[in-house]
Design a protein around this motif. Structure first.
Motif, PDB file in Angstrom:
ATOM      1  N   ILE A 148      21.628  13.752  27.880  1.00  0.00           N
ATOM      2  CA  ILE A 148      21.084  14.722  27.359  1.00  0.00           C
ATOM      3  C   ILE A 148      22.005  15.551  26.341  1.00  0.00           C
ATOM      4  CG2 ILE A 148      20.092  17.132  27.902  1.00  0.00           C
ATOM      5  CD1 ILE A 148      18.885  15.861  30.189  1.00  0.00           C
ATOM      6  N   GLY A 182      22.937  13.294  23.174  1.00  0.00           N
ATOM      7  CA  GLY A 182      21.583  13.191  22.606  1.00  0.00           C
ATOM      8  C   GLY A 182      21.579  14.518  21.868  1.00  0.00           C
ATOM      9  N   GLY A 183      21.477  15.522  22.711  1.00  0.00           N
ATOM     10  CA  GLY A 183      21.426  16.744  21.974  1.00  0.00           C
ATOM     11  C   GLY A 183      22.365  17.199  21.156  1.00  0.00           C
ATOM     12  N   ALA A 242      21.486  15.108  17.740  1.00  0.00           N
ATOM     13  CA  ALA A 242      20.451  15.809  17.004  1.00  0.00           C
ATOM     14  C   ALA A 242      20.685  17.048  16.438  1.00  0.00           C
ATOM     15  CB  ALA A 242      19.304  15.747  18.039  1.00  0.00           C
ATOM     16  N   SER A 256      20.632  17.803  12.332  1.00  0.00           N
ATOM     17  CA  SER A 256      19.553  18.509  11.936  1.00  0.00           C
ATOM     18  C   SER A 256      20.147  19.306  10.575  1.00  0.00           C
ATOM     19  CB  SER A 256      19.140  19.407  12.823  1.00  0.00           C
ATOM     20  OG  SER A 256      20.286  20.463  13.363  1.00  0.00           O
ATOM     21  N   PHE A 305      18.926  11.948  13.870  1.00  0.00           N
ATOM     22  CA  PHE A 305      18.237  12.965  14.589  1.00  0.00           C
ATOM     23  C   PHE A 305      17.183  12.341  15.686  1.00  0.00           C
ATOM     24  CE2 PHE A 305      14.546  15.919  15.099  1.00  0.00           C
ATOM     25  CZ  PHE A 305      15.153  16.872  15.658  1.00  0.00           C
ATOM     26  N   MET A 306      16.417  11.424  15.018  1.00  0.00           N
ATOM     27  CA  MET A 306      15.416  10.594  16.000  1.00  0.00           C
ATOM     28  C   MET A 306      16.657   9.896  17.163  1.00  0.00           C
ATOM     29  SD  MET A 306      12.889  11.244  15.176  1.00  0.00           S
ATOM     30  CE  MET A 306      11.747  12.100  14.261  1.00  0.00           C
ATOM     31  N   GLY A 319      19.263  10.581  18.491  1.00  0.00           N
ATOM     32  CA  GLY A 319      19.851  11.691  19.369  1.00  0.00           C
ATOM     33  C   GLY A 319      18.631  12.395  20.223  1.00  0.00           C
ATOM     34  N   THR A 320      17.340  12.403  19.431  1.00  0.00           N
ATOM     35  CA  THR A 320      16.465  12.972  20.163  1.00  0.00           C
ATOM     36  C   THR A 320      15.911  11.815  21.316  1.00  0.00           C
ATOM     37  OG1 THR A 320      15.651  14.282  18.518  1.00  0.00           O
ATOM     38  CG2 THR A 320      13.885  13.913  20.213  1.00  0.00           C
ATOM     39  N   LEU A 321      15.943  10.571  21.144  1.00  0.00           N
ATOM     40  CA  LEU A 321      15.579   9.668  21.795  1.00  0.00           C
ATOM     41  C   LEU A 321      16.591   9.476  23.050  1.00  0.00           C
ATOM     42  CD1 LEU A 321      13.513   7.019  22.755  1.00  0.00           C
ATOM     43  CD2 LEU A 321      15.396   5.590  21.292  1.00  0.00           C
ATOM     44  N   ALA A 336      18.670  12.079  24.287  1.00  0.00           N
ATOM     45  CA  ALA A 336      18.137  13.240  25.194  1.00  0.00           C
ATOM     46  C   ALA A 336      16.809  13.209  26.143  1.00  0.00           C
ATOM     47  CB  ALA A 336      18.138  14.515  24.356  1.00  0.00           C
ATOM     48  N   ALA A 337      15.889  12.208  25.461  1.00  0.00           N
ATOM     49  CA  ALA A 337      14.817  12.128  26.234  1.00  0.00           C
ATOM     50  C   ALA A 337      14.775  10.957  27.337  1.00  0.00           C
ATOM     51  CB  ALA A 337      13.495  11.575  25.317  1.00  0.00           C
TER      52      ALA A 337
END
Length: 158
Positions: A19, A22-23, A26, A30, A47-48, A50-52, A54-55
């Motif tokens: 998290i 990834g955060g 992202a 940004s 960004f995508m 990093g978001t993935l 974190a998810a």
């Protein structure tokens, strides 16, 4: 002492690290232009990704809390191994330009292997050879990344 609601401490910590990483990626991405799915800007893919990441980390944290079973505790850190691993990466970064990719990779693998309690020279040298072949072949020749392959030996006038 970890809270009692955490069933799997290693997974919980790993998920938090995902998290965080990834955060961070992202958030950094940004700042760049996102563009659209059809015309991606320089910030879209990181960004995508990093978001993935974190998810995935959030999913791992939830599993560490919700999955029932035997409680797994986080083992104490082996500082000797941690120092060998971090030191080998720092050494690689410092050695890449002056010594070239081949020598820096061999040093990286040898120093990182010293972190293991099962260290053997034979395994380490085979691993280093495979790493050199794959990295030089893939990055230098396959992707044409201009890494110095071998040390630059200055010609000294006699």
């Amino acid at each position: 002492m970890a809270p009692s609601f955490i069933r799997n401490q290693p997974d919980f910590v790993l998920g938090l690290l995902y998290i965080l990483a990834g955060g961070g990626f992202a958030a950094a991405a940004s700042r760049y232009d996102m563009g659209t799915l059809a015309y991606m800007g320089p910030g879209y893919f990181p960004f995508m990704l990093g978001t993935l990441l974190a998810a995935i980390g959030a999913w791992i944290v939830l599993r560490a809390i919700l999955v029932r079973g035997v409680r797994v505790r986080l083992a104490p850190w082996n500082l000797r191994s941690l120092l060998w691993m971090v030191g080998s990466i720092i050494m690689f970064g410092l050695a890449l330009q002056p010594l070239g990719l081949v020598v820096a990779l061999v040093l990286l693998v040898i120093l990182a292997s010293l972190a293991s309690h099962e260290f053997t020279w034979k395994t380490t040298l085979v691993n280093a050879t495979v790493m050199v072949v794959l990295n030089v072949g893939g990055f230098v020749y396959g992707l044409s990344i201009p890494f110095p392959v071998l040390p630059q030996i200055a010609a000294f006038p006699l």
